[in-house]
Design a protein around this motif. Structure first.
Motif, PDB file in Angstrom:
ATOM      1  N   PHE A 104       0.826  -1.202   0.000  1.00 17.65           N
ATOM      2  CA  PHE A 104       0.000   0.000   0.000  1.00 17.65           C
ATOM      3  C   PHE A 104       0.862   1.256   0.000  1.00 17.65           C
ATOM      4  CE2 PHE A 104      -2.297   3.278   2.492  1.00 17.65           C
ATOM      5  CZ  PHE A 104      -3.247   3.575   1.535  1.00 17.65           C
ATOM      6  N   GLU A 105       1.902   1.310   0.859  1.00 20.47           N
ATOM      7  CA  GLU A 105       2.797   2.475   0.896  1.00 20.47           C
ATOM      8  C   GLU A 105       3.453   2.686  -0.464  1.00 20.47           C
ATOM      9  OE1 GLU A 105       5.766   2.356   3.923  1.00 20.47           O
ATOM     10  OE2 GLU A 105       4.314   2.214   5.544  1.00 20.47           O
ATOM     11  N   ALA A 106       3.942   1.597  -1.051  1.00 24.96           N
ATOM     12  CA  ALA A 106       4.601   1.693  -2.349  1.00 24.96           C
ATOM     13  C   ALA A 106       3.614   2.138  -3.432  1.00 24.96           C
ATOM     14  CB  ALA A 106       5.231   0.357  -2.710  1.00 24.96           C
ATOM     15  N   ALA A 107       2.397   1.600  -3.382  1.00 22.26           N
ATOM     16  CA  ALA A 107       1.387   1.972  -4.377  1.00 22.26           C
ATOM     17  C   ALA A 107       1.015   3.441  -4.249  1.00 22.26           C
ATOM     18  CB  ALA A 107       0.152   1.088  -4.228  1.00 22.26           C
ATOM     19  N   CYS A 108       0.894   3.939  -3.021  1.00 18.83           N
ATOM     20  CA  CYS A 108       0.588   5.359  -2.810  1.00 18.83           C
ATOM     21  C   CYS A 108       1.694   6.233  -3.376  1.00 18.83           C
ATOM     22  CB  CYS A 108       0.405   5.658  -1.324  1.00 18.83           C
ATOM     23  SG  CYS A 108      -1.141   5.083  -0.648  1.00 18.83           S
ATOM     24  N   LEU A 109       2.929   5.834  -3.149  1.00 18.04           N
ATOM     25  CA  LEU A 109       4.067   6.620  -3.613  1.00 18.04           C
ATOM     26  C   LEU A 109       4.108   6.663  -5.143  1.00 18.04           C
ATOM     27  CD1 LEU A 109       6.717   8.148  -2.953  1.00 18.04           C
ATOM     28  CD2 LEU A 109       7.857   5.959  -3.159  1.00 18.04           C
ATOM     29  N   ILE A 110       4.004   5.526  -5.775  1.00 18.40           N
ATOM     30  CA  ILE A 110       4.151   5.473  -7.236  1.00 18.40           C
ATOM     31  C   ILE A 110       2.912   5.988  -7.951  1.00 18.40           C
ATOM     32  CG2 ILE A 110       3.367   3.113  -7.590  1.00 18.40           C
ATOM     33  CD1 ILE A 110       6.318   4.832  -9.324  1.00 18.40           C
ATOM     34  N   ASP A 111       1.734   5.829  -7.360  1.00 21.61           N
ATOM     35  CA  ASP A 111       0.504   6.261  -8.019  1.00 21.61           C
ATOM     36  C   ASP A 111       0.506   7.762  -8.274  1.00 21.61           C
ATOM     37  OD1 ASP A 111      -1.997   5.768  -9.188  1.00 21.61           O
ATOM     38  OD2 ASP A 111      -3.032   6.368  -7.362  1.00 21.61           O
ATOM     39  N   GLY A 112       1.093   8.519  -7.370  1.00 22.25           N
ATOM     40  CA  GLY A 112       1.157   9.963  -7.555  1.00 22.25           C
ATOM     41  C   GLY A 112       2.167  10.388  -8.604  1.00 22.25           C
ATOM     42  N   LEU A 113       3.095   9.503  -8.952  1.00 26.18           N
ATOM     43  CA  LEU A 113       4.134   9.844  -9.918  1.00 26.18           C
ATOM     44  C   LEU A 113       3.848   9.346 -11.326  1.00 26.18           C
ATOM     45  CD1 LEU A 113       7.213   9.008  -7.667  1.00 26.18           C
ATOM     46  CD2 LEU A 113       6.179  11.244  -8.071  1.00 26.18           C
ATOM     47  N   LEU A 114       2.880   8.446 -11.465  1.00 22.58           N
ATOM     48  CA  LEU A 114       2.581   7.874 -12.782  1.00 22.58           C
ATOM     49  C   LEU A 114       1.884   8.885 -13.671  1.00 22.58           C
ATOM     50  CD1 LEU A 114       1.298   4.333 -11.756  1.00 22.58           C
ATOM     51  CD2 LEU A 114       3.531   4.923 -12.706  1.00 22.58           C
ATOM     52  N   SER A 115       2.154   8.793 -14.962  1.00 25.40           N
ATOM     53  CA  SER A 115       1.477   9.655 -15.923  1.00 25.40           C
ATOM     54  C   SER A 115       0.109   9.066 -16.246  1.00 25.40           C
ATOM     55  CB  SER A 115       2.320   9.774 -17.190  1.00 25.40           C
ATOM     56  OG  SER A 115       2.396   8.515 -17.834  1.00 25.40           O
TER      57      SER A 115
END
Length: 175
Positions: free
Chosen positions: A26-37
């Motif tokens: 979940f932490e990793a998904a939150c981090l990467i979700d905000g950076l994805l185009s």
């Protein structure tokens, strides 16, 4: 630092994995979700998140979208002011979006530590002894078990910082 492999899908449907720092998926998904185009998105079918975590990811995404809308509205209002037009309708929309953003962030507990909603841990430092007086600078109580500057010098202070401030404020100017 721990990392997780997070599944993502691009616009053509090609699945790949990104190595992302985080203790949990979940932490990793939150981090990467905000950076994805917009062309790349998380593959939710392989993440195995709880309903609450999925809801929070959705709220975070909506918050980002509202922030983007607010950015464009602020830019439009600046342009309107420069051109001499009224910004009343833009202001109303900005206020509505700001309220919505606040409600969404409050629902997921974002910024609680900044707003004072999370109670800080109580200090383990305790001052013991009897009250011997008040600090001449800040008027806090000074106790006998406390380490404080020597009262024989200039007076009673709760700490060395207050004594320094007192000295600085009470310097006699040369005539």
């Amino acid at each position: 630092m721990e990392t997780r492999l997070i599944p993502v899908i691009d616009a053509s449907g090609y699945r790949s994995y990104m190595e992302v720092p985080g203790k949990t998926f979940f932490e990793a998904a939150c981090l990467i979700d905000g950076l994805l185009s917009e062309a790349v998105r998380l593959d939710m079918s392989l993440l195995h998140l709880t309903e609450q975590e999925l809801h929070e990811l959705g709220v975070r995404k909506e918050c980002r979208q509202i922030r983007t809308q607010l950015l464009y509205l602020y830019q439009d209002s600046i342009d309107a002011l420069n051109d001499g037009h009224s910004i009343q309708q833009l202001r109303t929309r900005i206020d509505e979006l700001t309220v919505r953003l606040y409600e969404l962030e409050e629902s997921i507990g974002k910024n609680e530590e900044y707003e004072g909603l999370i109670v800080p841990r109580p200090s383990t430092h305790r001052i013991t002894g009897e009250k011997v007086g008040q600090c001449q600078q800040c008027e806090r109580a000074v106790y006998s078990g406390q380490k404080y500057p020597d009262p024989e010098e200039e007076g009673l202070f709760c700490n060395y910082h207050c004594r320094t401030l007192y000295r600085r404020n009470n310097k006699k100017s040369p005539l």
